[in-house]
Write a protein that holds these residues in place. Structure first.
Motif, short mmCIF file in Angstrom:
data_model
loop_
_atom_site.label_atom_id
_atom_site.label_comp_id
_atom_site.label_asym_id
_atom_site.label_seq_id
_atom_site.Cartn_x
_atom_site.Cartn_y
_atom_site.Cartn_z
N GLY A 186 44.26 51.25 20.90
CA GLY A 186 43.31 51.87 21.69
C GLY A 186 43.24 51.36 22.85
O GLY A 186 43.00 52.15 23.96
N ALA A 187 43.46 50.11 22.98
CA ALA A 187 43.15 49.42 24.62
C ALA A 187 44.41 49.68 25.31
O ALA A 187 44.22 49.71 26.67
N THR A 188 45.53 50.12 24.79
CA THR A 188 46.79 50.44 25.70
C THR A 188 47.20 51.56 25.65
O THR A 188 47.96 52.22 26.72
N LEU A 189 47.00 52.80 24.59
CA LEU A 189 48.02 53.58 24.34
C LEU A 189 47.56 54.71 25.46
O LEU A 189 48.39 55.60 25.55
N GLU A 190 46.25 54.98 26.04
CA GLU A 190 46.11 55.81 26.92
C GLU A 190 46.76 55.86 27.89
O GLU A 190 47.48 56.89 28.63
N ARG A 191 47.07 54.57 28.59
CA ARG A 191 48.05 54.46 29.82
C ARG A 191 49.34 54.68 29.41
O ARG A 191 50.19 55.18 30.24
#
Length: 103
Positions: free
Chosen positions: A14-19
């Motif tokens: 969740g901390a990195t997937l959006e980017r």
């Protein structure tokens, strides 16, 4: 047939997937599908994938959730779902440098 299958193994990403997903959506090359093989995330990973799908209806996203034996097992499971002529493995904490990477 899709030309490129982008395979992203995830587990509590969740901390990195959006980017990561945003960097794919910004590409000028568009003949691809995204395969997300999730190993049973307990954070907001799946919510991010679903939000990305809603916001990017023109992009094919395949999400499979099942336990795996690690990143390489997840990659191998995703390969079985891929319909692309070529495979591109991308870490869920990676981003494509600029909009022309896939060209």
């Amino acid at each position: 047939m899709t030309q490129l299958s982008i395979i992203i193994p995830t587990f509590n990403s969740g901390a990195t997937l959006e980017r990561c997903l945003a960097s794919i959506a910004s590409q000028t090359f568009i003949d691809y599908e995204i395969l997300i093989q999730d190993g049973g995330s307990t954070d907001n990973t799946i919510d991010l994938v679903k939000s990305f799908e809603k916001a990017n209806r023109g992009i094919t996203v395949k999400l499979q959730q099942e336990k795996d034996k690690g990143i390489y097992d997840a990659m191998n499971k995703a390969v079985l779902l891929a319909s692309g002529e070529w495979l591109y493995f991308l870490g869920s904490d990676d981003e494509l440098h600029d909009p022309h990477v896939l060209e």
